[in-house]
Design an enzyme around this catalytic site. Structure first.
Site, PDB file in Angstrom:
ATOM      1  N   CYS A   2       0.884  -1.169   0.000  1.00  0.00           N
ATOM      2  CA  CYS A   2       0.000   0.000   0.000  1.00  0.00           C
ATOM      3  C   CYS A   2       0.923   1.220   0.000  1.00  0.00           C
ATOM      4  O   CYS A   2       2.124   1.088   0.165  1.00  0.00           O
ATOM      5  CB  CYS A   2      -0.842   0.060   1.268  1.00  0.00           C
ATOM      6  SG  CYS A   2      -1.927  -1.351   1.476  1.00  0.00           S
ATOM      7  N   ARG A  27       1.351   1.629  -6.004  1.00  0.00           N
ATOM      8  CA  ARG A  27       1.485   0.697  -4.877  1.00  0.00           C
ATOM      9  C   ARG A  27       0.138   0.123  -4.436  1.00  0.00           C
ATOM     10  O   ARG A  27       0.085  -0.776  -3.599  1.00  0.00           O
ATOM     11  CB  ARG A  27       2.125   1.405  -3.673  1.00  0.00           C
ATOM     12  CG  ARG A  27       3.493   1.941  -3.951  1.00  0.00           C
ATOM     13  CD  ARG A  27       4.032   2.652  -2.733  1.00  0.00           C
ATOM     14  NE  ARG A  27       4.231   1.747  -1.626  1.00  0.00           N
ATOM     15  CZ  ARG A  27       5.323   1.048  -1.410  1.00  0.00           C
ATOM     16  NH1 ARG A  27       6.340   1.146  -2.214  1.00  0.00           N
ATOM     17  NH2 ARG A  27       5.413   0.247  -0.370  1.00  0.00           N
ATOM     18  N   TRP A  73      -3.946  -1.523  -1.355  1.00  0.00           N
ATOM     19  CA  TRP A  73      -3.971  -2.758  -2.148  1.00  0.00           C
ATOM     20  C   TRP A  73      -4.364  -3.809  -1.130  1.00  0.00           C
ATOM     21  O   TRP A  73      -3.567  -4.197  -0.272  1.00  0.00           O
ATOM     22  CB  TRP A  73      -2.592  -3.029  -2.738  1.00  0.00           C
ATOM     23  CG  TRP A  73      -2.552  -4.289  -3.547  1.00  0.00           C
ATOM     24  CD1 TRP A  73      -2.049  -5.491  -3.156  1.00  0.00           C
ATOM     25  CD2 TRP A  73      -3.029  -4.467  -4.873  1.00  0.00           C
ATOM     26  NE1 TRP A  73      -2.184  -6.404  -4.164  1.00  0.00           N
ATOM     27  CE2 TRP A  73      -2.776  -5.805  -5.232  1.00  0.00           C
ATOM     28  CE3 TRP A  73      -3.645  -3.629  -5.803  1.00  0.00           C
ATOM     29  CZ2 TRP A  73      -3.122  -6.327  -6.477  1.00  0.00           C
ATOM     30  CZ3 TRP A  73      -3.985  -4.158  -7.043  1.00  0.00           C
ATOM     31  CH2 TRP A  73      -3.717  -5.485  -7.366  1.00  0.00           C
ATOM     32  N   ASN A  99       1.007   0.145   6.023  1.00  0.00           N
ATOM     33  CA  ASN A  99       1.401  -0.688   4.882  1.00  0.00           C
ATOM     34  C   ASN A  99       2.104  -1.904   5.465  1.00  0.00           C
ATOM     35  O   ASN A  99       3.084  -1.763   6.188  1.00  0.00           O
ATOM     36  CB  ASN A  99       2.361   0.111   3.994  1.00  0.00           C
ATOM     37  CG  ASN A  99       3.003  -0.750   2.933  1.00  0.00           C
ATOM     38  OD1 ASN A  99       2.402  -1.712   2.457  1.00  0.00           O
ATOM     39  ND2 ASN A  99       4.228  -0.438   2.567  1.00  0.00           N
ATOM     40  N   GLY A 100       1.579  -3.096   5.183  1.00  0.00           N
ATOM     41  CA  GLY A 100       2.197  -4.311   5.709  1.00  0.00           C
ATOM     42  C   GLY A 100       1.136  -5.308   6.122  1.00  0.00           C
ATOM     43  O   GLY A 100      -0.033  -5.174   5.755  1.00  0.00           O
ATOM     44  N   GLU A 475       8.655 -21.905 -17.178  1.00  0.00           N
ATOM     45  CA  GLU A 475       8.442 -20.501 -16.808  1.00  0.00           C
ATOM     46  C   GLU A 475       9.565 -19.622 -17.373  1.00  0.00           C
ATOM     47  O   GLU A 475       9.310 -18.519 -17.856  1.00  0.00           O
ATOM     48  CB  GLU A 475       8.334 -20.391 -15.278  1.00  0.00           C
ATOM     49  CG  GLU A 475       8.196 -18.982 -14.732  1.00  0.00           C
ATOM     50  CD  GLU A 475       7.022 -18.184 -15.302  1.00  0.00           C
ATOM     51  OE1 GLU A 475       6.149 -18.759 -15.980  1.00  0.00           O
ATOM     52  OE2 GLU A 475       7.006 -16.959 -15.081  1.00  0.00           O
ATOM     53  N   LYS A 479       9.134 -16.421 -19.999  1.00  0.00           N
ATOM     54  CA  LYS A 479       9.653 -15.061 -19.771  1.00  0.00           C
ATOM     55  C   LYS A 479      10.469 -14.603 -20.976  1.00  0.00           C
ATOM     56  O   LYS A 479      10.332 -13.473 -21.426  1.00  0.00           O
ATOM     57  CB  LYS A 479      10.544 -15.014 -18.517  1.00  0.00           C
ATOM     58  CG  LYS A 479       9.874 -15.152 -17.179  1.00  0.00           C
ATOM     59  CD  LYS A 479       8.925 -14.060 -16.800  1.00  0.00           C
ATOM     60  CE  LYS A 479       7.567 -14.279 -17.303  1.00  0.00           C
ATOM     61  NZ  LYS A 479       6.555 -14.921 -16.591  1.00  0.00           N
ATOM     62  N   GLU A 482       8.155 -13.816 -23.964  1.00  0.00           N
ATOM     63  CA  GLU A 482       7.283 -12.644 -23.796  1.00  0.00           C
ATOM     64  C   GLU A 482       7.985 -11.318 -23.987  1.00  0.00           C
ATOM     65  O   GLU A 482       7.432 -10.406 -24.581  1.00  0.00           O
ATOM     66  CB  GLU A 482       6.696 -12.642 -22.372  1.00  0.00           C
ATOM     67  CG  GLU A 482       5.600 -13.617 -22.139  1.00  0.00           C
ATOM     68  CD  GLU A 482       5.172 -13.589 -20.688  1.00  0.00           C
ATOM     69  OE1 GLU A 482       4.008 -13.262 -20.426  1.00  0.00           O
ATOM     70  OE2 GLU A 482       6.004 -13.892 -19.813  1.00  0.00           O
ATOM     71  N   HIS A 498      13.018 -37.991 -27.811  1.00  0.00           N
ATOM     72  CA  HIS A 498      11.788 -38.355 -28.524  1.00  0.00           C
ATOM     73  C   HIS A 498      11.462 -37.347 -29.625  1.00  0.00           C
ATOM     74  O   HIS A 498      10.332 -37.321 -30.108  1.00  0.00           O
ATOM     75  CB  HIS A 498      10.622 -38.475 -27.534  1.00  0.00           C
ATOM     76  CG  HIS A 498      10.855 -39.546 -26.503  1.00  0.00           C
ATOM     77  ND1 HIS A 498      10.860 -40.879 -26.822  1.00  0.00           N
ATOM     78  CD2 HIS A 498      11.141 -39.470 -25.189  1.00  0.00           C
ATOM     79  CE1 HIS A 498      11.128 -41.587 -25.732  1.00  0.00           C
ATOM     80  NE2 HIS A 498      11.302 -40.748 -24.726  1.00  0.00           N
ATOM     81  N   LYS A 597      -2.014  -7.506 -19.377  1.00  0.00           N
ATOM     82  CA  LYS A 597      -1.788  -8.024 -18.024  1.00  0.00           C
ATOM     83  C   LYS A 597      -2.886  -8.978 -17.614  1.00  0.00           C
ATOM     84  O   LYS A 597      -2.658 -10.000 -16.998  1.00  0.00           O
ATOM     85  CB  LYS A 597      -1.704  -6.842 -17.048  1.00  0.00           C
ATOM     86  CG  LYS A 597      -1.435  -7.246 -15.607  1.00  0.00           C
ATOM     87  CD  LYS A 597       0.018  -7.595 -15.420  1.00  0.00           C
ATOM     88  CE  LYS A 597       0.353  -8.204 -14.092  1.00  0.00           C
ATOM     89  NZ  LYS A 597       1.473  -9.152 -14.181  1.00  0.00           N
TER      90      LYS A 597
HETATM   91  C1  F6R Z   1       3.184 -14.381 -17.966  1.00  0.00           C
HETATM   92  C2  F6R Z   1       1.879 -13.792 -17.788  1.00  0.00           C
HETATM   93  C3  F6R Z   1       0.681 -14.561 -18.228  1.00  0.00           C
HETATM   94  C4  F6R Z   1      -0.228 -14.764 -17.027  1.00  0.00           C
HETATM   95  C5  F6R Z   1      -1.549 -15.424 -17.462  1.00  0.00           C
HETATM   96  C6  F6R Z   1      -2.421 -15.747 -16.276  1.00  0.00           C
HETATM   97  O1  F6R Z   1       4.202 -13.503 -17.651  1.00  0.00           O
HETATM   98  O2  F6R Z   1       1.764 -12.732 -17.255  1.00  0.00           O
HETATM   99  O3  F6R Z   1       1.025 -15.768 -18.808  1.00  0.00           O
HETATM  100  O4  F6R Z   1       0.452 -15.568 -16.108  1.00  0.00           O
HETATM  101  O5  F6R Z   1      -2.228 -14.573 -18.339  1.00  0.00           O
HETATM  102  O6  F6R Z   1      -2.767 -14.612 -15.582  1.00  0.00           O
HETATM  103  P1  F6R Z   1      -3.403 -14.709 -14.135  1.00  0.00           P
HETATM  104  O7  F6R Z   1      -2.390 -15.310 -13.238  1.00  0.00           O
HETATM  105  O8  F6R Z   1      -3.751 -13.306 -13.797  1.00  0.00           O
HETATM  106  O9  F6R Z   1      -4.608 -15.591 -14.245  1.00  0.00           O
END
Ligand code: F6R
Length: 602
Positions: A2, A27, A73, A99-100, A475, A479, A482, A498, A597
């Site tokens: 926050c 934040r 938040w 905040n915490g 993962e 990254k 993306e 395979h 996002k």
């Molecule tokens: C990867 C990324 C996306 C999300 C995916 C799921 O860096 O941001 O692959 O992980 O869209 O999003 P949430 O977790 O919000 O359901």
């Protein structure tokens, strides 16, 4: 996470507080509020974005020359007017912004309620003004009452306290959450972060752990609470621009969030407590268990699947949410844990609705309080990683993993797989993991930058792992794809022969995610297969792992954590490599093309 701000001086506080809060909105942005002092405490707060609340309630027209403000938040209690900060004591004379996370708030709340204190919110924060007021009523002064109240609190906090009977004073305390003093001419500020101070002053004093500050318009005095010692610290001059400051001085939110993972994991572990216990009971009641998620959250689900199998002997299926209704059935004996940072991903919502229509039960693990998935779930759990601004998920991945680790330890003990001592040892390693993550980040920053420089022209990258190294490789590949647009493919080591082995040529870069454990030996054979085809082998491995060193051309070392905690550290160099590749290719890691996002379409 926050944002908090405070002001004591000669100008009207409210417009300054509002200006500061605008710069702290990154934040937290689900609710906001302010309290100022003129004759009495004036409080305005609500759920929603700061500008909406300003339009509706006119925060900036509050009277007085002393005040505190907050952008929230949510971590405990959904975003609503009564859960928004500031929180007050019964008498309406003490106002607090925080905040915490207060870990022992339920116990404290029960004790205070028995003494007659009336609580009006669902937050952990509300215990703070009540505790302060408890000590004030016993005749202690303001500073001493704040000190004694803080002494009762477990967890993380940065607080600013306003007391109606001492209008020219503001008290702040810092423990594990950031807090800074800003010193102007005849006025003093308190804030969570530098951006909030920049319109008013560049003279800043950061508080250290367990320090209390008392601000008046003309002075500030610092004290280290455990020792009682007064601390002398001169303001430093900040040279950041406002934009740099919002990103904590980092060039991108992506990097800031990668580097704040030790903090985020600490918050996750601090906040999980009773909730993780409820989740373990929820899951144990089911006969068929699924973890569903998309993208990064799906990779955390796969980590969770391995952990539950290894630590608790429990069988879970990790399923990509968009395929759930196509591939999985269910009934009253089925439970799903929906893992989703945003809580708004359409594919995840569809999967949970599908299971509910079949009579199954749903729990969720999310970062956003009050998000859509929480309304579809019988049990709601939070990772409490703070807002993730960058499009790519970084800190929320390690927070999800940390939560699943905690859950697996509980289930491991419950199932008898782990005896008490084993669980205790693993738990204390888990609680210490933020320190190891910090070290891993520090040692990886320059190494990954140098490696990225050599890889800028590559077209393909392969990542291989076995055991827990496999979802980490997935993962890592995500990254890289993306934010650097380099084609990256993750494979389970055993799958190479395979098919994909045919693609490896002289110089093809391959990253082995060589987590410790029983499968590592077999991964080493895979490394040799690849080296024999001319692949350039890079390995993420525990420092001093001689075996891996022998099989790799380049090592990205991480501190020793043992097998189960390894996803928390092994992912860090991969995130940093992706970041450096992105920047090296002159891209903007905060704004990857074609990605959003929160994916609210199926
Ligand atoms: C990867 C990324 C996306 C999300 C995916 C799921 O860096 O941001 O692959 O992980 O869209 O999003 P949430 O977790 O919000 O359901």
């Amino acid at each position: 996470m926050c944002g908090i701000i405070g002001y004591v001086g000669t100008r009207r506080a409210a417009p300054l507080l509002l200006e500061g809060l605008r710069r702290l909105e990154y934040r937290g942005y689900d609710s906001a509020g302010m309290a100022t002092l003129e004759g009495k405490l004036w409080v305005r707060k609500d759920a929603g974005k700061l500008e909406e609340i300003e339009r509706k309630l006119g925060l900036s027209s509050l009277p007085g020359r002393t005040g505190i403000g907050h952008v929230r938040w949510a971590t405990h209690g959904s975003p609503s007017r009564r859960n928004a900060h500031p929180h007050l004591d019964d008498s309406g004379e003490v106002a607090v912004v925080h905040n915490g996370i207060i870990e022992n708030y339920l116990e404290l709340r029960r004790v205070l309620e028995r003494k007659g204190h009336r609580f009006v919110s669902e937050t952990d924060t509300e215990v703070i003004p009540h505790l302060i007021s408890h000590f004030l009523r016993r005749g202690e002064g303001l500073e001493r009452s704040v000190e004694r109240a803080v002494g009762e609190l477990k967890g993380s906090l940065a607080v600013a306290v306003l007391y109606a009977r001492e209008p020219e004073k503001l008290v702040g305390v810092r423990r594990s959450s950031p807090l800074l003093v800003g010193k102007g001419n005849g006025e003093s500020f308190l804030a969570s972060d530098i951006p909030a101070l920049l319109p008013f002053t560049r003279r800043v004093v950061p508080l250290q752990e367990e320090e209390m500050v008392v601000l008046t318009p003309s002075s500030f005095s610092l004290r280290h609470l455990p020792s009682g010692r007064a601390v002398a610290r001169k303001p430093m001059e900040v040279k950041w621009t406002a934009e740099m400051a919002e990103k904590g001085g980092y060039p991108h939110f992506t990097l800031k969030e990668i580097l704040e993972q030790p903090w985020a994991v600490g918050e996750t572990l601090r906040g999980a407590g009773e909730e993780a216990e409820k989740l373990s009971r929820f899951l144990l009641r089911a006969e068929h268990l699924y973890f569903v998620g998309c993208g990064t959250s799906y990779h955390a689900a796969v980590v969770g699947k391995y952990l539950l199998a290894k630590l608790a002997g429990l069988q879970v299926e990790a399923v990509v949410a968009s395929e759930f209704s196509e591939s999985c059935g269910g009934d009253g004996r089925t439970a799903v844990l929906a893992i989703t940072q945003s809580g708004e991903t359409a594919d995840v919502l569809r999967a949970v609705r599908h299971l509910r229509s079949l009579g199954g039960r749903v729990a969720c693990l999310t970062n956003v309080v009050g998000s859509s998935v929480t309304r579809e779930s019988q049990l709601v759990c939070y990772i409490r990683a703070g807002p993730e601004v960058s499009v790519v998920a970084t800190k929320t991945f390690t927070s999800q993993v940390a939560y699943l680790l905690l859950l697996s330890l509980r289930l491991g003990e419950e199932s008898g797989r782990l005896d008490r001592t084993e669980k205790k040892e693993l738990l204390s390693s888990l609680l210490a993991s933020p320190g190891l993550m910090e070290r891993a980040l520090r040692s990886s920053l320059t190494r990954t930058k140098a490696l990225a420089r050599k890889m800028l022209e590559e077209e393909h990258l392969y990542l291989v792992g076995r055991g827990l190294g496999y979802p980490v490789a997935m993962e890592g590949a995500l990254k890289v794809k993306e934010i650097s647009y380099l084609h990256a493919e993750a494979l389970a080591g055993g799958e190479l022969k395979h098919g994909t082995l045919a693609l490896l040529e002289k110089g093809t870069p391959v990253i082995a995610v060589a987590v410790p454990g029983e499968s590592k030996g077999r991964l080493m054979s895979n490394l040799e297969e690849m080296r024999a085809r001319g692949a350039r082998m890079i390995a993420v491995a525990e420092e001093r792992d001689r075996e891996v060193r022998e099989h790799a051309d380049l090592l990205l070392p991480v501190p020793r954590t043992g097998e189960f905690l390894s996803p928390l550290t092994f992912i860090l160099p991969l995130q940093l490599l992706a970041y450096h590749l992105s920047v090296g290719r002159k891209l903007d890691p905060d704004r990857p093309r074609s990605l959003a996002k929160s994916v609210t379409v199926e």
